[in-house]
Design a protein around this motif. Structure first.
Motif, mmCIF file in Angstrom:
data_model
loop_
_atom_site.group_PDB
_atom_site.id
_atom_site.type_symbol
_atom_site.label_atom_id
_atom_site.label_comp_id
_atom_site.label_asym_id
_atom_site.label_seq_id
_atom_site.Cartn_x
_atom_site.Cartn_y
_atom_site.Cartn_z
ATOM 1 N N ASP A 263 26.678 -13.939 -66.550
ATOM 2 C CA ASP A 263 26.944 -14.504 -67.877
ATOM 3 C C ASP A 263 26.559 -15.980 -67.913
ATOM 4 O O ASP A 263 26.008 -16.470 -68.900
ATOM 5 C CB ASP A 263 28.433 -14.365 -68.219
ATOM 6 N N ILE A 264 26.872 -16.669 -66.817
ATOM 7 C CA ILE A 264 26.655 -18.119 -66.738
ATOM 8 C C ILE A 264 26.064 -18.471 -65.380
ATOM 9 O O ILE A 264 26.424 -17.873 -64.358
ATOM 10 C CB ILE A 264 27.987 -18.889 -66.932
ATOM 11 N N ILE A 265 25.165 -19.452 -65.385
ATOM 12 C CA ILE A 265 24.685 -20.029 -64.131
ATOM 13 C C ILE A 265 25.200 -21.454 -64.039
ATOM 14 O O ILE A 265 24.961 -22.272 -64.935
ATOM 15 C CB ILE A 265 23.150 -20.008 -64.049
ATOM 16 N N LEU A 266 25.946 -21.734 -62.978
ATOM 17 C CA LEU A 266 26.361 -23.105 -62.663
ATOM 18 C C LEU A 266 25.226 -23.721 -61.866
ATOM 19 O O LEU A 266 24.941 -23.290 -60.745
ATOM 20 C CB LEU A 266 27.645 -23.104 -61.839
ATOM 21 N N LEU A 267 24.583 -24.731 -62.433
ATOM 22 C CA LEU A 267 23.308 -25.199 -61.898
ATOM 23 C C LEU A 267 23.334 -26.687 -61.562
ATOM 24 O O LEU A 267 23.684 -27.517 -62.406
ATOM 25 C CB LEU A 267 22.217 -24.919 -62.945
ATOM 26 N N ASP A 268 22.949 -26.999 -60.338
ATOM 27 C CA ASP A 268 22.793 -28.397 -59.935
ATOM 28 C C ASP A 268 21.434 -28.905 -60.413
ATOM 29 O O ASP A 268 20.507 -28.120 -60.629
ATOM 30 C CB ASP A 268 22.899 -28.498 -58.408
ATOM 31 N N ILE A 269 21.298 -30.212 -60.582
ATOM 32 C CA ILE A 269 20.008 -30.781 -60.987
ATOM 33 C C ILE A 269 19.104 -31.009 -59.783
ATOM 34 O O ILE A 269 17.931 -30.638 -59.781
ATOM 35 C CB ILE A 269 20.205 -32.111 -61.752
ATOM 36 N N SER A 270 19.655 -31.624 -58.743
ATOM 37 C CA SER A 270 18.851 -32.005 -57.583
ATOM 38 C C SER A 270 18.775 -30.849 -56.591
ATOM 39 O O SER A 270 19.705 -30.604 -55.825
ATOM 40 C CB SER A 270 19.463 -33.243 -56.911
ATOM 41 N N LEU A 271 17.649 -30.134 -56.633
ATOM 42 C CA LEU A 271 17.453 -28.978 -55.763
ATOM 43 C C LEU A 271 16.086 -29.069 -55.089
ATOM 44 O O LEU A 271 15.166 -29.680 -55.633
ATOM 45 C CB LEU A 271 17.528 -27.681 -56.580
ATOM 46 N N PRO A 272 15.916 -28.460 -53.922
ATOM 47 C CA PRO A 272 14.612 -28.478 -53.256
ATOM 48 C C PRO A 272 13.600 -27.601 -53.992
ATOM 49 O O PRO A 272 13.973 -26.625 -54.642
ATOM 50 C CB PRO A 272 14.925 -27.910 -51.865
ATOM 51 N N THR A 273 12.361 -27.953 -53.924
ATOM 52 C CA THR A 273 11.190 -27.242 -54.478
ATOM 53 C C THR A 273 11.096 -27.277 -56.002
ATOM 54 O O THR A 273 10.018 -27.435 -56.552
ATOM 55 C CB THR A 273 11.106 -25.765 -54.007
#
Length: 219
Positions: free
Chosen positions: A51-61
């Motif tokens: 339903d929801i994605i908890l998403l960080d901004i700073s991620l590899p690639t």
């Protein structure tokens, strides 16, 4: 209410563990999967849609903002809640443009995290107070800049140009203005061209909107 299914996208295990501990005792929310990067996330989405994605901004690639753009385009039913240590205006507005539904700092409390998840799940947007303050401050600053810009543009007009601006905005045609000001049509047209150029407008409709917005005429 059925459980809200969450996928957590964060490249640091310790942060993922912390978020999971905050949500551990919530009976309405379940973290169904985790990913450290874009590749892992999109592999999961082949078989499991949350339903929801908890998403960080700073991620590899690939950054969280780029991931959000793809999610908004390819998986529009999934709601995106950004969870990041970056809370400056640039990050917030780029995330908003990417299609997120909420934005939280990583020092969020358990109560507010659960509140944000529930609000976003219901179709609302949710921003922590610090993020809301950033958005409001930017809006106010932009409004001030726009007001200053309009005022400066008006100051560049001559008295005659301001007079013709008002007549045009009120709906008078060239012949009407010629009669009222006792000038030639060529002069009226020259003034109108100069007004459009100085105010950076392209047609009479824009000119009328400008006049109303800046209280040159009343409606």
């Amino acid at each position: 209410m059925s459980q809200i299914k969450i996928i957590l996208v964060e490249d640091h295990q310790i942060v993922r563990d912390g978020i999971k501990s905050l949500l551990a005792n919530s009976i309405d929310i379940e973290i169904v999967n985790e990913a450290e990067n874009a590749y892992e996330l999109f592999e999961i989405l082949k078989t499991d849609l949350p339903d929801i994605i908890l998403l960080d901004i700073s991620l590899p690639t690939m950054s969280g903002i780029e991931i959000a753009k793809i999610l908004a385009r390819e998986f529009p039913s999934i709601k995106i809640l950004m969870l990041s240590m970056y809370t400056s205006e640039d990050f917030v507005f780029n995330a908003l443009k990417a299609g997120i539904k909420g934005y939280l700092p990583k020092n969020i409390t358990r109560y507010e995290l659960i509140l944000a998840i529930n609000e976003v799940y219901k179709g609302n947007e949710y921003f922590s107070k610090s993020i809301s303050d950033t958005i409001l401050k930017s809006y106010i600053n932009n409004a001030k800049l726009n007001a200053k810009s309009s005022s400066e543009k008006l100051d560049n007009l001559t008295l005659r140009e301001k007079e013709i601006l008002r007549y045009v905005a009120e709906g008078y045609n060239n012949n009407d203005i010629v009669e009222r000001l006792n000038i030639s049509i060529r002069t009226v047209e020259t003034h109108k061209t100069n007004i459009m150029k100085k105010l950076e407008l392209h047609n009479v409709v824009e000119l009328v909107k400008f006049a109303i917005k800046n209280n040159i005429i009343e409606i």
